[in-house]
Design a protein around this motif. Structure first.
Motif, PDB file in Angstrom:
ATOM      1  N   THR A  28       0.823  -1.212   0.000  1.00  0.00           N
ATOM      2  CA  THR A  28       0.000   0.000   0.000  1.00  0.00           C
ATOM      3  C   THR A  28       0.859   1.265   0.000  1.00  0.00           C
ATOM      4  N   PRO A  57      -5.226  -7.197   9.409  1.00  0.00           N
ATOM      5  CA  PRO A  57      -6.288  -6.712   8.502  1.00  0.00           C
ATOM      6  C   PRO A  57      -6.784  -5.308   8.862  1.00  0.00           C
ATOM      7  N   THR A  58      -6.781  -4.974  10.144  1.00  0.00           N
ATOM      8  CA  THR A  58      -7.189  -3.627  10.567  1.00  0.00           C
ATOM      9  C   THR A  58      -6.218  -2.588  10.009  1.00  0.00           C
ATOM     10  N   GLU A  64      -6.595  -2.200   6.263  1.00  0.00           N
ATOM     11  CA  GLU A  64      -7.719  -1.326   5.905  1.00  0.00           C
ATOM     12  C   GLU A  64      -7.376   0.133   6.194  1.00  0.00           C
ATOM     13  N   GLU A  79      -6.034  -3.401  -0.222  1.00  0.00           N
ATOM     14  CA  GLU A  79      -7.067  -4.374  -0.566  1.00  0.00           C
ATOM     15  C   GLU A  79      -7.110  -5.460   0.511  1.00  0.00           C
ATOM     16  N   PRO A  80      -8.287  -5.860   0.949  1.00  0.00           N
ATOM     17  CA  PRO A  80      -8.337  -6.992   1.887  1.00  0.00           C
ATOM     18  C   PRO A  80      -7.737  -8.236   1.230  1.00  0.00           C
ATOM     19  N   ARG A  96      -9.814 -10.605  10.809  1.00  0.00           N
ATOM     20  CA  ARG A  96     -10.743  -9.676  10.160  1.00  0.00           C
ATOM     21  C   ARG A  96     -10.502  -8.266  10.673  1.00  0.00           C
ATOM     22  N   SER A  97     -10.681  -7.309   9.814  1.00  0.00           N
ATOM     23  CA  SER A  97     -10.463  -5.921  10.214  1.00  0.00           C
ATOM     24  C   SER A  97     -11.409  -5.517  11.345  1.00  0.00           C
ATOM     25  N   MET A 151     -11.919  -2.364  12.006  1.00  0.00           N
ATOM     26  CA  MET A 151     -12.374  -0.994  11.715  1.00  0.00           C
ATOM     27  C   MET A 151     -13.882  -0.817  11.912  1.00  0.00           C
TER      28      MET A 151
END
Lengths: 541, 541
Positions: free
Chosen positions: B88, B377-378, B381, B386-387, B395-396, B398
């Protein structure tokens, strides 16, 4: 000793005369079985090429190495047959097909150049490629052809076959009134391929194997990996008309199978392939061609074995014959493979070991449950390597060659991932739920489907043709519970602790004190003085 | 936005005033909780440093990445937080401890030089190391010290502390009559460490984090990873005597726990650590020191946060505070960690997001079941990536920061591998059978043990202290069956198909025809002419 690891593609376990086929005579393969051990219950780990092969080449289940369907890239760094064998000083070479797709992103992230020795091995599933040819070629922006060169097409062009894709136009096609009669259309399966027999794929690859062996030095393992008798079903003369509809065995299927079928089974019966192979005209065109391809393969085995005999190599070469999966050929209203009935998931497996240790078992059969992932550990033992059960999930078959009766596994496991098939979306599933697991013992065959579906269950003893799905009748809950217990054991297997062996683990026990870590010590006197020496004494000045 | 990912080591979930500790006041950490969300049910994926951390740094369960205990090398090529975030455009940096051990054999096989950028990242679990220091140092041929340099020891030498291992002689020791009073011996836990407070480990690492942040450019994630309050339990003045025996909470344990205990639990109660922490004198020495270490940590958080505030960075830095596992401190007759009771497997987790999207949740608590693998994942995001659920098993979080109520997991999973502990051999187990699995939902906590042992089960609602193992009483078979069903689902999870995303899988559906593969076609007319164009027409001349 060297190892010649021969794999055919889509060769059914029962399409050999040594396995009982009444019309197809395969004396050369039978001859190898007479000198070795033939395994009657050899299961591949996936009923599709790419996954099955990656399991064979890594010695691991599909969900351990991650290649759960064709053309899923094998993650960079995964240990392969080549990595294990090279540690023993044995080379590991490829002649033919692997279905390998490189993990290009992973290689780039690790800075591995695709054309370096390491990069090539990572790209070719650990093999040093003498010839890599996956056997299906199409031109154009989306086809295979423009992405990779085909050594077989190069050969055909050298032999004078014209055009951009002579595989497509000659090896894979008959001719009719000057037009291509493509092998892609099964209506043409009874036509002779428009190619000299000696130039067709199986003899061509056999010659390449002989080229390799002739120049090979040192202990080697050569993976001679034929594309045939895999579709497209077309074979040159004289093999195209050795067999006819009179040699086509009745399809193993029943009307009852279509009633209350498991949703995945039903979906496959109803797809284009299942529908095609449910038509008698398709079976009667295709099966004689399939038999002709096998007959040609057997003749090439005769040519190869005679040459190995002549050159003295039969005495120092272990030879294995197997396949990556079978072919339904219309049984159970299905074509191709992709489910777990015996014609699809069981394969021929013959191992000939020239050494005297195998003398007692020559010409015998072994009915134990063996798996394709057992071959790599077998080769590793034959090559004199250390067993690596922290990486390899199969077990060496050498005890069976020596006539021993080892404590053996009670069930075989296979997997299938149909997430790239339209069936996944028509069942309303996300990719991770489009997965199937088989547990087979000598009595029962069980299939678990993710995604909230019921299982399937067959009684192989009372229903060897697998026509009655007992799980649909809810009569065998105890067997199903047993199978789910095994699936749990298998699901929790330790498959990823690949950087430490059991010996290394055991050697670590109780060593932390010596490394300076003192745990649970209230006073120095509680432990040996030598362990505490460094934390006693005067404060340094 | 930047991310400051702060991890303490062995910090219990309930040793913070915001989590209800009656004597230990941690206003600075509480202050972050007041500006963010505090998660009350945050589980790590293993109750030991190395495995837990590798899970946090890869976003995957221990049996997915293979690092099932301390000092198991992480296989080369495994995707890490750094790999995901760098995609990213966000850098990913290390300041402190990871417990990472490189896969030297795997790196050598792939030709990766340990001192190249790629080699360093592979060796440091994907981080770019600003400071790597694991905090425990011993001299000698088997110790850590001669294998790796300790930046902290280098610092101490620069400050004038003499000797070969000033960490051992000063930071980790008091002094008594001119002799070292080592922190390795818990009898010394009430002594002040023989070091200036500002030179002790927690302030030193805080300063290094400030050095890093001051020079950092572009979006960055910094993993500020403290060794403390991990043992050895010793802290400099004034923190060594802020707390005394009167602040030691009673041990959460019962005589009944020792009767009919699960064999693994029993083995741990009976080892040296369990026996030590069952002694009141040990708890009364150790716990005040542990509290002092936490108080010091909180003061350093105050220093760091004030500086971030002053320099305007509080506005563009997401801050996370968590731990890699807890500490039994004598609860359940155990010391340290290594089993699944709440003091061991549950950790503090506070997330502060400076953006306005999190305004609605500031100062709230979230009681959902979250896992340490959710952090990567948090962060992904937060960084706009991209997940990657084909790789990341968490899992995120957020949605919880935004005040949403997502459809969330029903249970958390953790694992523990005790194969390197003498307990494995005393139970007569092979390494692969020395594995434990936890399934915890909001009502029940379940432990499965490989190796043919019974499970454990606690009712968290009616027995929040986990004193009554219901599985020993055979009264809750339905709950146990439910848990085994979940364990099966989890065991069959797809964890290794990491080279293809779900989107890539879906995009492949029905495309084989376009690539030139025609399956189940009897006659050309059955499919679109454009798909068959290349296999029709005149034979090339």
């Amino acid at each position: 000793m060297n190892i010649l690891y021969i794999m055919f593609d889509q060769l059914r376990f029962d399409y050999l005369s040594c396995a009982g086929h009444p019309h197809l005579h395969t004396p050369h393969i039978d001859g190898l079985a007479a000198k070795g051990v033939r395994f009657t219950r050899a299961y591949v780990q996936s009923p599709t090429c790419g996954s099955s092969r990656m399991s064979s080449y890594t010695g691991r289940y599909p969900s351990s190495h991650g290649v759960q369907f064709n053309s899923y890239p094998l993650r960079v760094g995964e240990w392969t047959m080549g990595d294990h064998l090279r540690k023993t000083g044995m080379g590991c070479h490829l002649i033919g097909k692997t279905h390998m797709v490189a993990d290009a992103e992973g290689m780039q992230r690790l800075g591995l150049a695709p054309d370096s020795v390491i990069g090539v091995r990572q790209s070719e599933c650990g093999f040093d490629p003498w010839v890599r040819d996956d056997g299906l070629w199409a031109e154009g922006p989306d086809g295979f052809y423009d992405q990779k060169r085909s050594p077989y097409n190069d050969y055909l062009r050298q032999q004078g076959y014209p055009g951009g894709n002579p595989w497509n136009d000659f090896a894979n096609a008959g001719a009719e009134d000057g037009d291509i009669a493509s092998g892609w259309f099964m209506v043409n399966a009874d036509k002779p391929a428009n190619i000299a027999e000696a130039d067709s794929e199986t003899p061509w690859l056999t010659s390449r194997a002989m080229d390799f062996i002739e120049q090979a030095e040192g202990p080697w393992c050569a993976h001679l990996s034929y594309i045939k008798p895999h579709w497209p079903y077309i074979v040159p003369a004289p093999y195209h008309d050795l067999y006819g509809p009179e040699h086509v065995l009745p399809a193993v299927r029943s009307a009852a199978e279509r009633e209350d079928a498991h949703p995945v089974f039903k979906g496959m019966m109803n797809n284009r392939i299942g529908q095609a192979f449910s038509r008698d005209e398709v079976r009667q065109k295709v099966i004689p061609a399939y038999m002709g391809l096998i007959k040609q393969a057997d003749d090439q085995m005769g040519r190869l074995f005679a040459w190995l005999e002549e050159t003295g190599r039969m005495r120092d070469t272990m030879i294995v014959i197997t396949s990556d999966h079978g072919d339904y050929l219309g049984d159970h209203w299905l074509g191709e493979k992709n489910l777990f009935h015996e014609p699809s998931i069981k394969v021929p497996l013959i191992i000939y070991d020239p050494r005297s240790l195998a003398d007692a078992t020559r010409g015998t059969v072994c009915d134990e449950l063996v798996e394709a992932i057992d071959l790599l550990p077998t080769f590793l033992e034959a090559a004199g390597g250390e067993p690596a059960p922290h990486i390899l999930e199969g077990r060496s078959l050498m005890p069976f060659l020596r006539g021993e009766t080892p404590d053996w596994r009670g069930y075989a496991v296979a997997e299938f991932d149909y997430s790239t098939m339209p069936l996944c979306s028509s069942l309303g599933l996300e990719p991770r739920d489009a997965r199937l697991f088989m547990i087979a013992d000598k009595r029962w065959k069980f299939m678990h489907a993710e995604g909230g579906m019921r299982p399937m269950l067959f009684d192989l003893e009372n229903d060897p043709d697998e026509l009655v799905d007992l799980a649909a009748r809810q009569t065998h809950q105890e067997v199903i519970d047993l199978m789910y217990g095994r699936l749990l054991d298998w699901g929790l297997r330790m498959s990823q602790r690949i950087t430490l062996s059991d010996q290394q683990i055991k050697a670590r026990r109780g060593k932390s004190g010596r490394r300076g870590i003192l745990l649970g010590v209230y006073e120095a006197e509680e432990v040996e003085p030598e362990l505490t020496a460094k934390c006693r004494g005067p404060v340094p000045q």
